[in-house]
Design an enzyme around this catalytic site. Structure first.
Site, PDB file in Angstrom:
ATOM      1  N   ASP A 157       0.863  -1.175   0.000  1.00 22.80           N
ATOM      2  CA  ASP A 157       0.000   0.000   0.000  1.00 22.80           C
ATOM      3  C   ASP A 157       0.906   1.233   0.000  1.00 22.80           C
ATOM      4  O   ASP A 157       2.028   1.187   0.498  1.00 22.80           O
ATOM      5  CB  ASP A 157      -0.894  -0.044   1.253  1.00 22.80           C
ATOM      6  CG  ASP A 157      -2.096   0.859   1.100  1.00 22.80           C
ATOM      7  OD1 ASP A 157      -2.231   1.497   0.036  1.00 22.80           O
ATOM      8  OD2 ASP A 157      -2.902   0.925   2.032  1.00 22.80           O
ATOM      9  N   SER A 158       0.418   2.323  -0.543  1.00 21.80           N
ATOM     10  CA  SER A 158       1.271   3.498  -0.754  1.00 21.80           C
ATOM     11  C   SER A 158       1.475   4.342   0.497  1.00 21.80           C
ATOM     12  O   SER A 158       2.291   5.241   0.505  1.00 21.80           O
ATOM     13  CB  SER A 158       0.651   4.386  -1.825  1.00 21.80           C
ATOM     14  OG  SER A 158      -0.555   4.951  -1.317  1.00 21.80           O
ATOM     15  N   GLY A 159       0.693   4.078   1.527  1.00 21.12           N
ATOM     16  CA  GLY A 159       0.736   4.916   2.723  1.00 21.12           C
ATOM     17  C   GLY A 159      -0.315   6.012   2.707  1.00 21.12           C
ATOM     18  O   GLY A 159      -0.579   6.643   3.731  1.00 21.12           O
ATOM     19  N   GLY A 160      -0.927   6.237   1.552  1.00 19.40           N
ATOM     20  CA  GLY A 160      -1.911   7.319   1.443  1.00 19.40           C
ATOM     21  C   GLY A 160      -3.070   7.158   2.424  1.00 19.40           C
ATOM     22  O   GLY A 160      -3.403   8.074   3.172  1.00 19.40           O
TER      23      GLY A 160
ATOM     24  N   GLN B 179     -10.470   6.610  -7.987  1.00 21.26           N
ATOM     25  CA  GLN B 179     -11.221   7.276  -6.923  1.00 21.26           C
ATOM     26  C   GLN B 179     -12.505   7.865  -7.508  1.00 21.26           C
ATOM     27  O   GLN B 179     -12.862   7.579  -8.646  1.00 21.26           O
ATOM     28  CB  GLN B 179     -10.338   8.359  -6.264  1.00 21.26           C
ATOM     29  CG  GLN B 179      -9.176   7.793  -5.437  1.00 21.26           C
ATOM     30  CD  GLN B 179      -9.649   7.138  -4.132  1.00 21.26           C
ATOM     31  OE1 GLN B 179     -10.817   7.222  -3.757  1.00 21.26           O
ATOM     32  NE2 GLN B 179      -8.732   6.465  -3.437  1.00 21.26           N
TER      33      GLN B 179
ATOM     34  N   ASP C 215      -7.854  -7.307  -0.270  1.00 18.85           N
ATOM     35  CA  ASP C 215      -7.126  -7.369   1.000  1.00 18.85           C
ATOM     36  C   ASP C 215      -8.050  -6.818   2.073  1.00 18.85           C
ATOM     37  O   ASP C 215      -8.893  -5.965   1.789  1.00 18.85           O
ATOM     38  CB  ASP C 215      -5.856  -6.509   0.980  1.00 18.85           C
ATOM     39  CG  ASP C 215      -6.178  -5.048   1.213  1.00 18.85           C
ATOM     40  OD1 ASP C 215      -6.699  -4.399   0.282  1.00 18.85           O
ATOM     41  OD2 ASP C 215      -5.963  -4.551   2.333  1.00 18.85           O
TER      42      ASP C 215
ATOM     43  N   CYS D 191     -12.734 -27.407   7.903  1.00 10.90           N
ATOM     44  CA  CYS D 191     -11.475 -26.664   7.901  1.00 10.90           C
ATOM     45  C   CYS D 191     -10.317 -27.574   8.309  1.00 10.90           C
ATOM     46  O   CYS D 191     -10.433 -28.343   9.261  1.00 10.90           O
ATOM     47  CB  CYS D 191     -11.588 -25.486   8.865  1.00 10.90           C
ATOM     48  SG  CYS D 191     -10.153 -24.407   8.838  1.00 10.90           S
TER      49      CYS D 191
ATOM     50  N   CYS E 265      -7.280 -26.297   9.123  1.00 11.89           N
ATOM     51  CA  CYS E 265      -6.267 -25.490   9.805  1.00 11.89           C
ATOM     52  C   CYS E 265      -5.868 -26.177  11.112  1.00 11.89           C
ATOM     53  O   CYS E 265      -6.521 -27.114  11.575  1.00 11.89           O
ATOM     54  CB  CYS E 265      -6.779 -24.080  10.061  1.00 11.89           C
ATOM     55  SG  CYS E 265      -7.769 -23.910  11.563  1.00 11.89           S
TER      56      CYS E 265
ATOM     57  N   CYS F 299      -8.636 -26.230  13.835  1.00  9.14           N
ATOM     58  CA  CYS F 299      -9.752 -27.155  13.632  1.00  9.14           C
ATOM     59  C   CYS F 299      -9.317 -28.613  13.607  1.00  9.14           C
ATOM     60  O   CYS F 299     -10.083 -29.496  14.004  1.00  9.14           O
ATOM     61  CB  CYS F 299     -10.485 -26.819  12.332  1.00  9.14           C
ATOM     62  SG  CYS F 299     -11.326 -25.233  12.425  1.00  9.14           S
TER      63      CYS F 299
ATOM     64  N   HIS G   8      -7.080 -19.951  11.587  1.00  3.19           N
ATOM     65  CA  HIS G   8      -8.370 -20.453  11.122  1.00  3.19           C
ATOM     66  C   HIS G   8      -9.053 -19.460  10.172  1.00  3.19           C
ATOM     67  O   HIS G   8      -9.562 -19.843   9.111  1.00  3.19           O
ATOM     68  CB  HIS G   8      -9.294 -20.753  12.309  1.00  3.19           C
ATOM     69  CG  HIS G   8     -10.706 -20.948  11.867  1.00  3.19           C
ATOM     70  ND1 HIS G   8     -11.150 -22.128  11.312  1.00  3.19           N
ATOM     71  CD2 HIS G   8     -11.750 -20.079  11.819  1.00  3.19           C
ATOM     72  CE1 HIS G   8     -12.416 -21.986  10.952  1.00  3.19           C
ATOM     73  NE2 HIS G   8     -12.806 -20.760  11.239  1.00  3.19           N
TER      74      HIS G   8
HETATM   75 ZN   LIG Z   1     -10.014 -23.907  11.027  1.00  4.51          ZN
END
Ligand SMILES: [Zn+2]
Length: 386
Positions: free
Chosen positions: A92-95, A189, A266, A304, A306, A309, A335
């Site tokens: 990200d640009s920081g803006g 924008q 994101d 899941c 992960c 889980c 998770h």
């Molecule tokens: Zn999970």
């Protein structure tokens, strides 16, 4: 050397499945990028991030320029080596962060002067400086430095802000050093005004970027306005360019945006929720602090794989959060990121199979099921970072 490009694999309506080729590897799209603001996806090892299926992560110019400093990261071999993520990184640009500083920042036509939220020291970001920092970090994808006005705002204020961001985009492009496999994205924008969004797309495509982001959404306008803005914006972006919706969103937001032709996302939601005991599941969210999980021997989700889980019960996670043990946020972040990646893989597979409408209907029907008590629904408002 790999050229940076997005290539289509399959389409369903306006939704696209494809591949993003970069200097640091190929990513299947649509894709969700875990947020690694200061060079770490909070509470996660990079092996854990990789195990969820994430192909690309985010870093942040504002945070990394303040600490440890872009030049130090460069001297230590760049952000990929520094954080042990050899895959693609988007910065990200920081803006957005600088604009969120409120009274700590002063905006002018050339850039922004601000005080660090860490020690109050004075700094300046301009389109050129932001672009140079992202180069120093060795970002695979650099973002243009822009202004993101809070909504709602008068149309005239949004127009002025957008036009300044477009002038800044030109300066960012001039400052960007093109390298094979690397990219710079322009940021569209214009708030929720269709004609301003169209003007912004024209300005950016005239300059010409490797990809285009839709900025200034998910800032309080609501999902309906966000989707209607995507409806009038995404189709104007060149078809062969990747499209990135910044800072979005809930699972339902992601599905609706993919259906409208977005390829990249994101959001801090899965990681932040993981630190506050909130778990995403196929049937909405669970608050694991709630007493009703205290004796529940089931995993968070039977679907899941992960670590949380596959090895632990809801009761154990409940206990960890009640005892303020750091393993709680670690397991639940894992998770939640696993859920987001599984969600995107499922949507992507449905685009490829030609079953997206059925898949989307099934996801929405499951989210609508009231499997748990009303006090845990709906998902609460989450304030934006800086
Ligand atoms: Zn999970």
């Amino acid at each position: 050397m790999t050229a940076f490009r997005w290539r289509a694999q399959a389409r369903s309506g306006r939704a696209r499945a494809g591949y993003l080729d970069t200097a640091h590897g190929t990513v299947a799209t649509p894709t969700f990028m875990p947020v690694g603001t200061v060079g770490t996806v909070k509470a996660m090892t990079m092996d854990a991030v990789r195990s969820t299926g994430a192909g690309i992560v985010l870093g942040n110019t504002y945070h990394l320029m303040l600490r440890p400093g872009a030049e130090r990261v460069r001297a230590l071999g760049g952000l990929h080596r520094f954080m042990d993520w050899p895959g693609p990184i988007l910065t990200d640009s920081g803006g957005f962060q600088v604009m969120s500083l409120g009274p700590l920042r002063k905006l002018d036509a050339d850039g922004v002067t601000f005080r660090s939220h860490i020690d109050g020291s004075k700094h300046r970001l301009t389109p050129e400086r932001s672009t140079d920092i992202q180069h120093a970090l060795d970002a695979t994808i650099s973002m243009c430095f822009d202004e993101c006005p809070a909504l709602p705002a008068p149309a005239e204020a949004i127009a002025q802000s957008m036009r300044m961001s477009m002038r800044w985009a030109e300066r960012c492009r001039t400052a960007f050093v093109a390298r094979p496999g690397y990219a710079q994205y322009g940021i569209i924008q214009g708030g929720t005004e269709p004609q301003l969004r169209a003007e912004s797309v024209r300005a950016l495509t005239d300059i010409g970027f490797e990809g285009y982001a839709i900025g200034g959404l998910a800032v309080g306008e609501g999902q309906e306005l966000m989707f209607s803005t995507l409806d009038v914006t995404v189709g104007l972006i060149p078809d062969d360019a990747p499209r990135y919706l910044m800072g979005v969103g809930t699972p339902d937001d992601l599905l609706g945006a993919v259906e409208r032709g977005v390829d990249m996302f994101d959001c801090v939601m899965p990681t932040r929720a993981g630190r506050t005991a909130r778990a995403y599941t196929e049937r909405g969210t669970l608050n694991l602090r709630n007493a009703r999980h205290a004796t529940d021997s089931r995993p968070i989700s039977p679907h899941c794989d992960c670590l949380a889980c596959s090895r632990h019960s809801r009761a154990y996670l409940h206990h960890l959060f009640r005892a303020n043990e750091m393993l709680g946020p670690m397991l639940l972040t894992w998770h939640n990121l696993a859920y987001y990646q599984r969600l995107m893989r499922g949507i992507r597979a449905a685009i490829v199979d030609g079953t997206l409408p059925e898949h989307a209907a099934c996801l929405r029907a499951q989210w609508a099921m009231e499997d748990w008590s009303p006090d845990e629904m709906p998902f609460p408002d989450i304030p934006p970072v800086p």
